[in-house]
Design a protein around this motif. Structure first.
Motif, PDB file in Angstrom:
ATOM      1  N   GLY A 168       0.805  -1.219   0.000  1.00  0.00           N
ATOM      2  CA  GLY A 168       0.000   0.000   0.000  1.00  0.00           C
ATOM      3  C   GLY A 168       0.836   1.266   0.000  1.00  0.00           C
ATOM      4  N   ARG A 169       0.211   2.338  -0.452  1.00  0.00           N
ATOM      5  CA  ARG A 169       0.813   3.665  -0.438  1.00  0.00           C
ATOM      6  C   ARG A 169      -0.129   4.618   0.274  1.00  0.00           C
ATOM      7  NH1 ARG A 169       0.205   4.758  -5.406  1.00  0.00           N
ATOM      8  NH2 ARG A 169      -1.530   6.220  -5.221  1.00  0.00           N
ATOM      9  N   ASP A 170       0.427   5.459   1.156  1.00  0.00           N
ATOM     10  CA  ASP A 170      -0.358   6.489   1.827  1.00  0.00           C
ATOM     11  C   ASP A 170       0.530   7.728   1.926  1.00  0.00           C
ATOM     12  OD1 ASP A 170      -1.985   8.056   3.425  1.00  0.00           O
ATOM     13  OD2 ASP A 170      -2.695   6.365   4.605  1.00  0.00           O
ATOM     14  N   GLY A 171       0.255   8.731   1.106  1.00  0.00           N
ATOM     15  CA  GLY A 171       1.118   9.896   1.049  1.00  0.00           C
ATOM     16  C   GLY A 171       2.484   9.504   0.521  1.00  0.00           C
ATOM     17  N   ASP A 172       3.534   9.848   1.274  1.00  0.00           N
ATOM     18  CA  ASP A 172       4.887   9.485   0.842  1.00  0.00           C
ATOM     19  C   ASP A 172       5.389   8.214   1.521  1.00  0.00           C
ATOM     20  OD1 ASP A 172       5.163  10.502   3.391  1.00  0.00           O
ATOM     21  OD2 ASP A 172       6.866  11.795   2.917  1.00  0.00           O
ATOM     22  N   LEU A 226      -2.381  -1.116   7.093  1.00  0.00           N
ATOM     23  CA  LEU A 226      -1.847  -2.408   6.663  1.00  0.00           C
ATOM     24  C   LEU A 226      -2.215  -3.511   7.651  1.00  0.00           C
ATOM     25  CD1 LEU A 226       1.692  -1.236   5.521  1.00  0.00           C
ATOM     26  CD2 LEU A 226      -0.142  -2.029   4.020  1.00  0.00           C
ATOM     27  N   LEU A 227      -2.091  -3.207   8.942  1.00  0.00           N
ATOM     28  CA  LEU A 227      -2.431  -4.204   9.962  1.00  0.00           C
ATOM     29  C   LEU A 227      -3.928  -4.497   9.972  1.00  0.00           C
ATOM     30  CD1 LEU A 227      -0.112  -3.033  12.861  1.00  0.00           C
ATOM     31  CD2 LEU A 227       0.043  -5.202  11.619  1.00  0.00           C
ATOM     32  N   ALA A 228      -4.749  -3.480   9.738  1.00  0.00           N
ATOM     33  CA  ALA A 228      -6.195  -3.700   9.679  1.00  0.00           C
ATOM     34  C   ALA A 228      -6.541  -4.635   8.524  1.00  0.00           C
ATOM     35  CB  ALA A 228      -6.919  -2.365   9.520  1.00  0.00           C
ATOM     36  N   ALA A 229      -5.882  -4.448   7.382  1.00  0.00           N
ATOM     37  CA  ALA A 229      -6.121  -5.315   6.237  1.00  0.00           C
ATOM     38  C   ALA A 229      -5.666  -6.740   6.524  1.00  0.00           C
ATOM     39  CB  ALA A 229      -5.401  -4.760   5.008  1.00  0.00           C
ATOM     40  N   LEU A 230      -4.504  -6.873   7.158  1.00  0.00           N
ATOM     41  CA  LEU A 230      -3.990  -8.205   7.479  1.00  0.00           C
ATOM     42  C   LEU A 230      -4.907  -8.916   8.467  1.00  0.00           C
ATOM     43  CD1 LEU A 230      -1.392  -9.666   6.524  1.00  0.00           C
ATOM     44  CD2 LEU A 230      -0.408  -9.110   8.752  1.00  0.00           C
ATOM     45  N   ARG A 231      -5.366  -8.181   9.484  1.00  0.00           N
ATOM     46  CA  ARG A 231      -6.283  -8.757  10.464  1.00  0.00           C
ATOM     47  C   ARG A 231      -7.584  -9.202   9.796  1.00  0.00           C
ATOM     48  NH1 ARG A 231      -8.196  -4.551  12.894  1.00  0.00           N
ATOM     49  NH2 ARG A 231      -6.148  -4.054  13.765  1.00  0.00           N
ATOM     50  N   ALA A 288     -12.020  -9.022   2.021  1.00  0.00           N
ATOM     51  CA  ALA A 288     -12.003  -8.429   3.360  1.00  0.00           C
ATOM     52  C   ALA A 288     -10.813  -7.505   3.541  1.00  0.00           C
ATOM     53  CB  ALA A 288     -11.981  -9.534   4.417  1.00  0.00           C
ATOM     54  N   MET A 289      -9.675  -7.893   2.995  1.00  0.00           N
ATOM     55  CA  MET A 289      -8.480  -7.059   3.098  1.00  0.00           C
ATOM     56  C   MET A 289      -8.668  -5.742   2.355  1.00  0.00           C
ATOM     57  SD  MET A 289      -5.549  -9.996   2.642  1.00  0.00           S
ATOM     58  CE  MET A 289      -4.161  -8.878   2.933  1.00  0.00           C
ATOM     59  N   GLU A 290      -9.210  -5.826   1.165  1.00  0.00           N
ATOM     60  CA  GLU A 290      -9.467  -4.630   0.363  1.00  0.00           C
ATOM     61  C   GLU A 290     -10.430  -3.693   1.093  1.00  0.00           C
ATOM     62  OE1 GLU A 290     -10.472  -3.911  -4.282  1.00  0.00           O
ATOM     63  OE2 GLU A 290     -11.910  -5.170  -3.193  1.00  0.00           O
ATOM     64  N   ALA A 291     -11.485  -4.245   1.667  1.00  0.00           N
ATOM     65  CA  ALA A 291     -12.470  -3.427   2.371  1.00  0.00           C
ATOM     66  C   ALA A 291     -11.862  -2.758   3.596  1.00  0.00           C
ATOM     67  CB  ALA A 291     -13.667  -4.293   2.780  1.00  0.00           C
ATOM     68  N   ALA A 292     -11.009  -3.476   4.321  1.00  0.00           N
ATOM     69  CA  ALA A 292     -10.387  -2.915   5.518  1.00  0.00           C
ATOM     70  C   ALA A 292      -9.424  -1.791   5.170  1.00  0.00           C
ATOM     71  CB  ALA A 292      -9.665  -4.015   6.288  1.00  0.00           C
ATOM     72  N   TRP A 293      -8.659  -1.957   4.105  1.00  0.00           N
ATOM     73  CA  TRP A 293      -7.744  -0.898   3.665  1.00  0.00           C
ATOM     74  C   TRP A 293      -8.532   0.357   3.300  1.00  0.00           C
ATOM     75  CZ3 TRP A 293      -2.770   0.577   3.382  1.00  0.00           C
ATOM     76  CH2 TRP A 293      -2.437   1.602   2.481  1.00  0.00           C
ATOM     77  N   THR A 294      -9.573   0.190   2.540  1.00  0.00           N
ATOM     78  CA  THR A 294     -10.374   1.332   2.101  1.00  0.00           C
ATOM     79  C   THR A 294     -11.066   2.013   3.282  1.00  0.00           C
ATOM     80  OG1 THR A 294     -10.769   0.250  -0.031  1.00  0.00           O
ATOM     81  CG2 THR A 294     -12.253   2.051   0.577  1.00  0.00           C
ATOM     82  N   ALA A 295     -11.613   1.228   4.203  1.00  0.00           N
ATOM     83  CA  ALA A 295     -12.354   1.783   5.337  1.00  0.00           C
ATOM     84  C   ALA A 295     -11.449   2.516   6.324  1.00  0.00           C
ATOM     85  CB  ALA A 295     -13.106   0.669   6.064  1.00  0.00           C
ATOM     86  N   SER A 296     -10.160   2.210   6.335  1.00  0.00           N
ATOM     87  CA  SER A 296      -9.241   2.812   7.305  1.00  0.00           C
ATOM     88  C   SER A 296      -8.528   4.045   6.777  1.00  0.00           C
ATOM     89  CB  SER A 296      -8.209   1.781   7.762  1.00  0.00           C
ATOM     90  OG  SER A 296      -7.449   1.307   6.662  1.00  0.00           O
ATOM     91  N   ALA A 297      -8.972   4.575   5.635  1.00  0.00           N
ATOM     92  CA  ALA A 297      -8.362   5.784   5.075  1.00  0.00           C
ATOM     93  C   ALA A 297      -8.357   6.900   6.119  1.00  0.00           C
ATOM     94  CB  ALA A 297      -9.125   6.224   3.837  1.00  0.00           C
ATOM     95  N   GLY A 298      -7.228   7.588   6.237  1.00  0.00           N
ATOM     96  CA  GLY A 298      -7.080   8.638   7.239  1.00  0.00           C
ATOM     97  C   GLY A 298      -6.266   8.208   8.435  1.00  0.00           C
TER      98      GLY A 298
END
Length: 272
Positions: free
Chosen positions: A7-11, A141-146, A124-134
């Protein structure tokens, strides 16, 4: 035999991975600050990591990197790879990877897995990554893995997990590695990885500038008293605090003339 997310978030760029495989953090993740991140798995080709990152550094897109790496690889049918760059992300699953195998990619992430209980893991991983934006990238990353783990993950079971995050100057002493943690052999590797990540944040997290307390008045008096109980007494308060923090491993949270409430709480707990 693995599920992962790049994943990428900012820099910042990162990789999180879990598997029924010993020390998966040795084989799968690769990341370079200012460049991107790669996960190589299934019958992993470890050369993908340096080669892919070099291609990204040279200006190639994630899609180009995947095409060039797999196109030059006679073992591509057994490979799985995810790549994220400053501009895009891509994932590839060779047709000979064991079921269930597949992946999904968006603008700033790619999730992939093989020998999974089913497609619901990457969903589920995709949804967790998207839902945790911010949230910070490590938490995302950990939310997606979980989420992948809770959805069933590797259908053979659990053994190891890892996370790597890079960002220019964000690591210890100004290094670019902000986070690099591995759980090589554990009954609940994702939960253990989260525990280690929480410890990393405790010791090396960036203090909230708005929460810092001036070392004055009652705060200064309390800090001096707490330090004295731990054998650090007499002289300049900043120097005493620095001396204690150097032995208790909280030096990354120090700021001259002020104190992080997290550090104050550790002093109250008598950390040495």
């Amino acid at each position: 035999m693995t599920f992962s997310i790049v994943g990428r978030d900012g820099d910042a760029y990162g990789v999180a991975v879990a598997s029924k495989f010993l020390a998966v953090g040795y084989a799968v993740p690769g990341a370079r600050a200012g460049v991107g991140a790669i996960a190589t798995q299934a019958y992993a080709n470890l050369a993908y990591r340096p080669q892919g990152l070099d291609l990204l550094a040279g200006g190639a897109s994630s899609r180009d990197v995947v095409e060039r790496l797999t196109g030059a690889d006679d073992g591509r049918d057994q490979r799985q790879v995810g790549v994220v760059s400053a501009s895009d992300a891509a994932t590839f699953t060779g047709p000979a990877c064991h079921d269930w195998a597949g992946g999904r990619a968006g603008d700033d992430y790619a999730v992939q897995g093989n020998i999974l209980v089913g497609e619901q893991v990457v969903e589920a991983m995709e949804a967790a990554w998207t839902a945790s934006a911010g949230s910070p990238i490590s938490q995302r990353l950990l939310a997606a893995l979980r989420a992948g783990d809770e959805a069933g993950g590797d259908r053979r079971g659990r053994q190891s997990a890892a996370i790597v995050v890079v960002r220019p100057g964000a690591g210890y002493g100004g290094d670019d590695t902000a986070l690099d943690l591995r759980v090589d052999d554990h009954e609940q590797p994702v939960a253990e990885l989260e525990r280690l990540a929480a410890l990393h944040e405790l010791y090396f997290g960036e203090p909230d500038p708005q929460a810092l307390l001036p070392l004055e008045g009652e705060v200064a008096d309390e800090v001096r008293s707490l330090l004295a109980r731990l054998g650090h007494e007499g002289g300049d308060l900043d120097a005493l605090l620095d001396d204690w923090a150097g032995s208790a491993n909280f030096e990354m949270r120090l700021r001259p003339g002020r104190i992080d409430p997290v550090v104050l709480e550790q002093l109250r707990l008598g950390r040495t």
